[in-house]
Design an enzyme around this catalytic site. Structure first.
Site, PDB file in Angstrom:
ATOM      1  N   ASP A  84       2.241   2.854   3.546  1.00 36.15           N
ATOM      2  CA  ASP A  84       1.312   4.059   3.108  1.00 36.15           C
ATOM      3  C   ASP A  84       1.414   5.004   4.321  1.00 36.15           C
ATOM      4  O   ASP A  84       1.327   6.042   4.299  1.00 36.15           O
ATOM      5  CB  ASP A  84      -0.354   3.477   2.690  1.00 36.15           C
ATOM      6  CG  ASP A  84      -0.970   4.609   2.518  1.00 36.15           C
ATOM      7  OD1 ASP A  84      -0.938   5.392   1.772  1.00 36.15           O
ATOM      8  OD2 ASP A  84      -2.217   4.510   3.248  1.00 36.15           O
ATOM      9  N   THR A 110      -7.867  -1.945   1.650  1.00 38.76           N
ATOM     10  CA  THR A 110      -7.504  -3.065   0.955  1.00 38.76           C
ATOM     11  C   THR A 110      -7.787  -4.280   1.047  1.00 38.76           C
ATOM     12  O   THR A 110      -8.404  -4.806   0.297  1.00 38.76           O
ATOM     13  CB  THR A 110      -5.833  -2.881   0.948  1.00 38.76           C
ATOM     14  OG1 THR A 110      -5.395  -1.674   0.456  1.00 38.76           O
ATOM     15  CG2 THR A 110      -5.274  -3.918  -0.196  1.00 38.76           C
ATOM     16  N   ASP A 137       0.852  -1.329  -0.053  1.00 46.50           N
ATOM     17  CA  ASP A 137      -0.084  -0.109  -0.066  1.00 46.50           C
ATOM     18  C   ASP A 137       0.790   1.229   0.088  1.00 46.50           C
ATOM     19  O   ASP A 137       1.716   1.472   0.720  1.00 46.50           O
ATOM     20  CB  ASP A 137      -1.018   0.175   1.252  1.00 46.50           C
ATOM     21  CG  ASP A 137      -2.086   0.796   1.200  1.00 46.50           C
ATOM     22  OD1 ASP A 137      -1.979   1.967   0.610  1.00 46.50           O
ATOM     23  OD2 ASP A 137      -3.197   0.409   1.358  1.00 46.50           O
ATOM     24  N   SER A 142      -7.014   4.140  -1.447  1.00 47.67           N
ATOM     25  CA  SER A 142      -6.917   2.667  -1.332  1.00 47.67           C
ATOM     26  C   SER A 142      -8.213   1.989  -1.564  1.00 47.67           C
ATOM     27  O   SER A 142      -8.198   0.668  -2.113  1.00 47.67           O
ATOM     28  CB  SER A 142      -6.286   2.370   0.166  1.00 47.67           C
ATOM     29  OG  SER A 142      -5.156   2.885   0.247  1.00 47.67           O
ATOM     30  N   GLU A 152      -1.149  -7.743   2.397  1.00 46.40           N
ATOM     31  CA  GLU A 152      -0.782  -6.315   2.428  1.00 46.40           C
ATOM     32  C   GLU A 152       0.211  -5.824   3.251  1.00 46.40           C
ATOM     33  O   GLU A 152      -0.054  -6.041   4.554  1.00 46.40           O
ATOM     34  CB  GLU A 152      -2.339  -5.610   2.395  1.00 46.40           C
ATOM     35  CG  GLU A 152      -2.018  -4.228   2.092  1.00 46.40           C
ATOM     36  CD  GLU A 152      -3.255  -3.337   2.954  1.00 46.40           C
ATOM     37  OE1 GLU A 152      -3.405  -2.132   2.571  1.00 46.40           O
ATOM     38  OE2 GLU A 152      -4.001  -3.679   3.888  1.00 46.40           O
TER      39      GLU A 152
END
Length: 447
Positions: A261, A137, A36, A84, A256
């Site tokens: 991020d 996500t 991410d 996202s 993930e």
């Protein structure tokens, strides 16, 4: 004679084509890794961060080894920067949608995801995330909601959405316990009633020996890799998921690396590089698995980039990775420890960063540390912490010559990595929806 040979050749081709058409497709296991916020600039910065400074060579990373192409990231409206949710829906369902959408189209109608299709076809399924497992996500693979902010609804769907009486996801590992143990509903009890083995910390995660399994290892997202061991927690969780998923049938596993991020939103370069290291450790786990198992494909990409990271800033043609390596805590943790250190804050700063301050920086931080300690109300405490964090990050960026353009997302292309069966299918430039569309072709009924 020539006509006879041509007719014979055509007959052979037709027979071969017919045989290929009737031959059952082999179901492939799919490991889908999403970094991410992990734009191209993060890959480049990490290469320098991970480099061995004792050699003249700039060594490759695992990202370099598996790199095959790039992907566009825009959402439904061209020119917009994705969030996202829309980015993950493109990667999970192969469609463009609006920012905030969780596996629904622009008319808010549910769209089938890769994980959902895999479950219908008889696959085992799993999701691993360093954020809360019901964050945008992972949610876009196992729920259908019109807004990513509906965390409770998403968590409810993880239990309530079922195929043949079983939840869509067999193995769930990540954060987010506060959304699953609520005053109005105890989803953990619901999962355990269905036979799920439960863990609420890394120590008890080790005790889970078979699927189905639910592990919620933090109230929300996990602590940053730079701040609390294990620093390779995503790699550990991914290895556990691979060990738990049954070996007698194919599986679909989403992984993930969420907090690249989060560090990017914070404009925290040391935090981001620690998350990148965990992502590379995870890629190592996945790559080793794919190398040892036929009929498995791994694809890794990002939903977008975050922060507008630049190596070099303010006209300086340099990026000092050595400075970033020397920072051993996130800005949040730095601010907390400097506040706790009081008048000894400078020694703590040097121990945690190794960065020498200018007199101006020293005076500013000294004033802000005092303000943090004197703050009495929550509003005052939060304001003082925010101001101190910004100053500390500015000092790190200045020393390392790191630049940022935003606290949000950016719209550039992102990298694509692949390994395993026909990995070359993901080579070159493609739209993010194309990655999902290609992966859908890998899913076949389990006999």
């Amino acid at each position: 004679m020539k006509q006879a040979l041509a007719a014979t050749a055509l007959l052979c081709i037709a027979q071969l084509s017919s045989a290929a058409a009737t031959e059952p497709a082999v179901p492939q296991s799919v490991i889908y890794v999403i970094g991410d916020g992990m734009g191209m600039e993060y890959i480049t910065a990490y290469r320098h961060f991970a480099d061995d400074p004792t050699t003249d060579e700039l060594e490759d990373t695992l990202f370099d080894r598996y790199f095959v192409g790039t992907s566009a990231t825009h959402p439904h409206e061209h020119g917009l920067v994705t969030d996202s949710a829309a980015g993950a829906t493109a990667l999970s369902a192969g469609i463009k949608t609006y920012n905030g959408a969780i596996a629904v189209d622009v008319d808010k109608r549910p769209v089938e995801t890769l994980l959902e299709r895999a479950k219908k076809l008889g696959y085992s399924t799993g999701m691993v995330s360093t954020s809360q497992i019901n964050h945008a996500t992972p949610a876009s693979f196992a729920a259908h909601v019109d807004s990513r902010q509906k965390y409770d609804d998403i968590a409810d769907q993880y239990l309530d959405n079922r195929i043949d009486g079983k939840p869509w996801v067999d193995v769930l590992i990540g954060g987010g316990e506060q959304y699953f143990k609520r005053d109005n509903r105890d989803l953990v009890a619901g999962f355990t009633a269905l036979g799920y083995h439960y863990a609420d910390d890394f120590a008890s995660l080790d005790s889970i020996e078979k699927a189905p399994a639910l592990a919620l290892l933090a109230p929300k997202g996990l602590p940053f890799a730079i701040d609390q061991p294990p620093a390779n927690r995503l790699a550990v969780m991914t290895a556990k998921a691979l060990a738990l998923l049954p070996k007698n049938k194919p599986f679909f596993l989403l992984v993930e690396a969420s907090e690249i991020d989060w560090c990017g939103h914070a404009n925290d370069i040391a935090c981001a590089m620690a998350e990148m290291r965990d992502a590379e450790e995870t890629l190592k786990v996945v790559g080793n698995y794919v190398a040892g198992h036929r009929d498995t494909v791994m694809v890794m990409t990002a939903d977008h980039s975050t922060g507008g990271l630049s190596m070099g800033a303010n006209g300086e043609y340099e990026w000092r990775a050595s400075v970033v390596r020397g920072v051993t805590a996130s800005a949040n943790e730095l601010a907390r420890q400097l506040k706790d250190a009081g008048s000894d804050w400078q020694q703590t700063w040097l121990e945690l960063t190794g960065i020498a301050l200018t007199s101006e920086q020293y005076n500013t931080i000294a004033r802000q540390v005092k303000a943090s300690r004197r703050a009495s109300t929550e509003t005052e405490k939060n304001a003082a912490k925010t101001e101190l964090r910004a100053t500390l990050l500015s000092a790190i960026d200045r020393a390392s010559v790191t630049g940022w353009t935003t606290s949000g997302h950016t719209g550039g292309d992102v990298p694509v990595f692949a390994a395993g069966v026909n990995a070359e299918q993901f080579a070159g430039h493609q739209d993010n929806t194309a990655i999902a569309q290609k992966l859908f072709t890998r899913l076949h009924p389990v006999q």
